[in-house]
Design an enzyme around this catalytic site. Structure first.
Site, PDB file in Angstrom:
ATOM      1  N   HIS C 101       0.877  -1.170   0.000  1.00  0.00           N
ATOM      2  CA  HIS C 101       0.000   0.000   0.000  1.00  0.00           C
ATOM      3  C   HIS C 101       0.918   1.223   0.000  1.00  0.00           C
ATOM      4  CE1 HIS C 101      -2.534  -2.945   2.211  1.00  0.00           C
ATOM      5  NE2 HIS C 101      -3.564  -2.287   1.740  1.00  0.00           N
ATOM      6  N   ASP C 104       2.146   2.030   3.358  1.00  0.00           N
ATOM      7  CA  ASP C 104       3.052   1.042   3.951  1.00  0.00           C
ATOM      8  C   ASP C 104       4.499   1.494   3.747  1.00  0.00           C
ATOM      9  OD1 ASP C 104       0.784  -0.533   4.254  1.00  0.00           O
ATOM     10  OD2 ASP C 104       1.352  -1.996   2.714  1.00  0.00           O
ATOM     11  N   HIS C 271     -11.465 -14.049   2.979  1.00  0.00           N
ATOM     12  CA  HIS C 271     -12.624 -13.256   2.581  1.00  0.00           C
ATOM     13  C   HIS C 271     -13.696 -14.168   1.980  1.00  0.00           C
ATOM     14  CE1 HIS C 271      -9.831  -9.483   2.203  1.00  0.00           C
ATOM     15  NE2 HIS C 271      -9.786 -10.052   3.389  1.00  0.00           N
TER      16      HIS C 271
HETATM   17 CO    CO Z   1      -6.067  -9.332   1.131  1.00  0.00          CO
HETATM   18 CO    CO Z   2      -8.048 -10.530   4.993  1.00  0.00          CO
END
Ligand code: CO
Ligand code: CO
Ligand code: CO
Ligand code: CO
Ligand code: CO
Ligand code: CO
Ligand code: CO
Ligand code: CO
Lengths: 439, 439, 439, 439
Positions: C101, C104, C271
């Site tokens: 990111h 980051d 997820h």
């Molecule tokens: Co991820």
């Molecule tokens: Co995750």
């Protein structure tokens, strides 16, 4: 030999080179692992219940299996046909044990007297079948949940006559189990729970269930049944909430009624996961509480919220469980019972064999892998090393009761203790476990 | 008066006609319901923890609240600023009680000695604040889970020095709680559980936790603390599995270590639902086992699998719980504690008041509705009627132990019992309940 | 070489006979499987995010890791230290790819201008690091969820200035990704969702997100970025509900805004399971919809309801996924990225290596097993055989549009069709799969 | 008049003062709310399915209801008895609408021809019943999931003959629905999904389902059916995974096959929650996507993972949904259908009325409260205020496409935008909502 399984031969061990789906590739009954044969370790059983009393119906659909013995006809005749086909299946499969509910094997009839008579007659049939085939009974039980009278529970029913009816079934089923040499007697409280708290007296129902279990224990001793009494925990389904939710809950119940030395648990994989636990959690908890009894080896589906009762295929999970069981000394009277359901789409007669062969092979594999895991010993070493402080002076002082809270606080301040966290090495242990599993 | 809440006046009861979001519409502290004031029934408390020690950060984001007392600076100075703002909040809100973890109120310092000194100094501050404001302490507790040393648990840590460190904190926190006149002392085992069974000895850790609790009970009696000891069950989070999973699990643990008459439970709404139970289930179970102590009134989100700790808004659910509590005689030393978290997006200073006002109003409403429910008495009547058979000859014979399993079976067969299911009337009761709730 | 990893050598492949926990036992980068090297198949990446920006804190506790580069100090200096240690880690581990990111790698500063400058400077640093080490960028992304300004979302924020701020970050991150030769650009909508429907306009927020994604696609083409745009679906956490819930939901979103040929999905194991699906379900769905892009190989815990982001260990599950990917032609620009979190208790510097080595070895094993599965071909054969009717006259007639509902009904009645269910052979296929997995 | 309901009179509105459980206390059909009668707003329907085709059996137990018309006997005679009792129930209850599956009303027979004939004959019976009673048909549908032939799906079956059989049923059911003046035609894909990915071709099955739906749409237009076509999403059960998982998934499916203007959704409360969503989420999502059609008002149990189909009692939840529906202009052709199941223990004939009366009263209450909520307007105001920036220059510039990602980034940097989070006021809105609900 029945017509139904006429195309199936006795299942043989053919080893890992065989591609025969109707042979064992890992389960070699006489192979010795850690000093006992596979058969002695695993103590496999198959059940009457889902195999011979279920036609493939689900809540949204009719049966798909076309089992001839479930067609209309004279009930006792059909019960005997069912016994023929069941024992043929058990024998060809090569499991040493089977299990039944009373009304799996005998028609419940239209009165308690008919029930008693039918069940007595079918107990004779089972006894003869056992003699002919060498099959042994892993456990018997009574179905006190399917008949409409049990809609509000059996021992926890608001009507004591229903309690009495259930007691009658359990009394007969325990007597039959003793007569048939059963290793265990199981109690699964299918509807011992509630649908809504609005109409439920939790304390009253718990007392009823406590007294019921005490009566069962007393009866066991009276008739001299040497097997183990087992409660099978399940959190819900068919009820919204069931009182024997999980092993830890059963432990509290047994302690309350002074039964913790009399009753153990029959852990079902799918019931563990429905309760929000891993299968290994329930096994490890039962062992740590001295309650481990037997296993129903049917798993659930990780995405579905009901009891799918599938055949076990998760070799890594089964291996860890096998490790724990081996460490704890193995089964005493229990075993791996396939209280499994075929998928409703698996409608070939051979599917019944294929499902069980898979379950047996996967558990045999898990036994071999679990034994290797124990021999490598890295888990026990890691645990021993992690807790080694508890064998030191401070640890022993605490567990032996030398310290009060205050004296321990003084010790801590005086010595300015400043302990630091040590890595739990979870990823390392996971990698090491997988190396045993997969090479 | 602090700068932070300078725009907020003391919250007043203005009744249902007022549209003031910073007033009570149902919670009228002195209003009498069933012979006690609302304040006496509800025993509201607000917490230090989420209100004054949390800046709105979550796992994916930084703080959103900009609490001045959480900025960098001298730790003791900041702790005193925090006490100022906390007591101003408690007082303006009009809750009679508050709660704290040791390190909510005092900096933990860089050594156990600093901890002891800081906490002693801040206990003096709290004592003075209580005197000035009239606030009372609902419960104290020790935070033995946030510091890195507790990553593998406190009493269940593999290192006995960590056990000792936790014992020191708990000893100090119990002493402070006694000195501050606390009504209860709470133990929440944030990390008393496991992340993986691979490195865990369940039996060893359970023994450690059992000894710890015994030491706590002994210390209570030694110092003459008259409040109640409470365990707060939670199934998981932060650990994968926590040993005080739910009320039924805690019951078994207490029975094992002979503590069932010494420790009760502090039930949190969100912990109930994370454990797969309804809030009412946990309350009803605790009451039926004689373990009911206190309540953390923070709910979860029905679709999210972690502890969201939201303010209670579900008046129907709260009403049923209130009904059960009223029937059981109300709180003894416990109360409704808002261990609640604002939504991270609720960043106005007034939101802290608005959240609590809602919680207090909704519980006050539930109290009024619950009292009406009791007065109408239809639930108790329905239950009494449903179980009436247990007051008859057969029922009494069973519960008194007159029957063995066998004699009951004989009775059943001889009398040809054939009980039929009676409707549970769930829909009827649900409708009747809603009529009390909604007119 | 940094101090932090000074005791760790470059990780080597040592094969299954080695017991070195800091070596690969299955991942042999140059080994050829089905015509490509393992490295080419697996395209492993490690992330900046959890490895170098997280100190081991969770919602209930402080950091346990003591990462020196996360201590206080000059932000740019620390960012460069972090880059040193990150690239040393990536290189020693031997993954060809990494991911980041924007924040980051670069301090976000106190204004958008500082952000732009810091990020530009750190992009230079990364470029140089890539040159020195040979590391390549699997994907870049922008963190538009951690700063307090994003508490109510980025592109879906009620304030268009927040949309603009996010657009600025994404624009800079896309440009940096292009410059660094990134293979993909990822969009994860951490807070693109809602906390409560009470304050949310679903249609408005969807339109905002649709326009944002269109702007991203247009920018990609404008700058000539040749990599793939990826949306990473997640159902909830940190928000109650996230708009890119799962692959099927993302598909509908892309179709609505005409983006289905421009954006693919980055599927994260955890997820998938939080959304109520199996990992394989999400992969198979993405492939069937033409959306398969890349994978975040971090799994969840079957009993916990939050994103635990653990290293992958479930070789059977990974094997089936690998099978599907191989059948679909393998990764194009995607790869297996370890967006993994160490367990908070795994506090040794070596644990970071051990976790990744396990993940890489387990995926390498899955690749080998998956290739075997394909070569044995029984799954494809079973599927082809099961659907073979669709290559017949009736099947082709239906799919080609020859039949109307009515003409098909007439055909059915006229021919008195009476199809019967054929066994789905689920247990057989499960057994066959396990035989490839375990021998 | 049938024997079964002979003790039940037509249900009347008696207002909130009546304690008659067999009267309405809130549902006053002719009462006008926001310009329409309650009957026009709510468009209540009762179903044939669970009320008249289910005997109270569940997976673990036999029927408890003793419905005379479900006993053995001549199938067509029984079907007519069933129609008599069903229409008596519908009429006495006072719902204007009913719904049916083809084989709820007519025996499926032993061949497709028998099915066609039986169904035609029963359609005549229904037509006559409608005339006699004034009942109207809310929707018809075909049961293409209960017969064993559909074990592997209907339109997604691997055998095209099963597709053809289902098409025949749907064709006949659509024609009957048209003839009976049905307002909608529903498609619920009970087994349109998979049990295991091992034997499933996702893309193939999706294409089959797409073609099936296109044929349905074409047939609708051909026969001039003016009602709405509805898909009823459900995530799983009986299958492991169902293709019409939730509204967002259905949207993607419809977009793929160009059907988004032809088919809407029938949202069932319990299916929403099984999919991991709130009921309101599914309604709000459907409205925002232009897919809102009709509602099956049966809820689930928050702790159980299967479809319990209970009567709606959660007035707060129903109120928010009613709010959303009123704002969206109300039902067009849809309505609130009770696709509800009595609890299996609710075995009195009157329970069938009591359950429905509760559902109707709770929805009528929700309508009244929802209308109040709209009139107070605070939610709309809060939302409008929250997003007001999108009516400003920047917001309009973004949505109108004036900005590219780059120009927007330049704008942001040039103007040094530094937006701050504004409180979402969730607790405030929750309190305000509860004040409308509870006073
Ligand atoms: Co991820
Ligand atoms: Co995750
Ligand atoms: Co079982
Ligand atoms: Co089960
Ligand atoms: Co709490
Ligand atoms: Co909590
Ligand atoms: Co429905
Ligand atoms: Co349903």
């Amino acid at each position: 030999m029945t017509q139904y399984f006429k195309d199936i031969e006795k299942i043989k061990f053919e080893g890992t080179d065989s591609d025969n789906p109707l042979a064992f590739h890992h389960y070699n009954a006489e192979e010795v692992i850690l000093g006992k044969t596979m058969a002695e370790h695993l103590r496999f059983g198959a059940c009457y219940w889902h195999n011979f009393c279920w036609d493939g119906a689900d809540v949204f659909g009719q049966g798909t299996f076309n089992r001839p013995w479930l067609q209309a006809g004279d009930a006792m005749t059909r019960a005997k046909e069912k016994a023929d086909v069941a024992f043929e299946f058990f024998s060809k499969l090569g499991v040493p044990y089977y299990s039944f509910h009373d009304i799996d094997v005998a028609p419940e009839g239209n009165s308690i007297k008919e029930y008693v008579n039918n069940f007595a007659e079918m107990t004779d049939v089972l006894e003869q079948k056992q003699e002919e085939t060498g099959m042994k009974l892993l456990w018997g039980t009574a179905n006190a949940f399917s008949n409409a009278r049990y809609a509000a529970g059996a021992s926890t029913n608001p009507n004591p006559e229903v309690f009495a009816y259930a007691a009658t079934q359990v009394c007969n089923a325990m007597n039959a189990t003793k007569r048939l040499g059963g290793s265990n007697y199981v109690l699964w409280g299918g509807r011992e729970g509630y649908e809504t708290l609005l109409n439920t007296d939790l304390r009253q129902e718990r007392e009823q269930m406590g007294r019921f279990m005490q009566m069962v224990v007393e009866h066991k001793h009276k008739i001299g049944f040497k097997g183990t009494l087992l409660i099978e925990p399940k959190p819900q389904e068919p009820t919204k909430h069931q009182y024997d939710y999980d092993t830890a809950t059963v432990y509290g119940f047994l302690k309350q009624f002074g039964l913790e030395d009399e009753i153990k648990v029959n852990i079902e994989v799918n019931h563990a996961t429905l309760a929000g636990h891993s299968f290994q959690h329930e096994i490890a908890t039962a062992i740590s509480l001295g309650l481990f009894g037997s296993i129903d080896a049917n798993r659930g589906d990780a995405q579905n919220g009901w009891d799918t009762d599938q055949f076990p295929i998760d070799v890594p999970e089964l291996t860890m469980v096998m490790c724990d069981i081996l460490k704890a000394g193995g089964f005493k009277t229990g075993g791996f019972l396939f209280d499994t359901k075929l998928r409703r789409q698996s409608s070939d007669p051979s599917d019944l064999f294929i499902g069980h062969i898979g379950g047996m092979d996967h558990l045999a594999l898990a036994l071999k892998k679990g034994a290797q895991m124990l021999e490598k010993n890295f888990l026990s070493e890691a645990v021993a090393n992690r807790y080694k402080g508890w064998s030191g002076d401070l640890g022993k002082g605490i567990t032996s009761g030398d310290f009060t809270l205050e004296s321990l606080a003084n010790h801590t301040v005086t010595n300015n203790l400043s302990p630091r966290h040590q890595s739990g090495k979870q990823e390392l242990l996971e990698n090491q476990v997988n190396r045993v599993l997969f090479g």
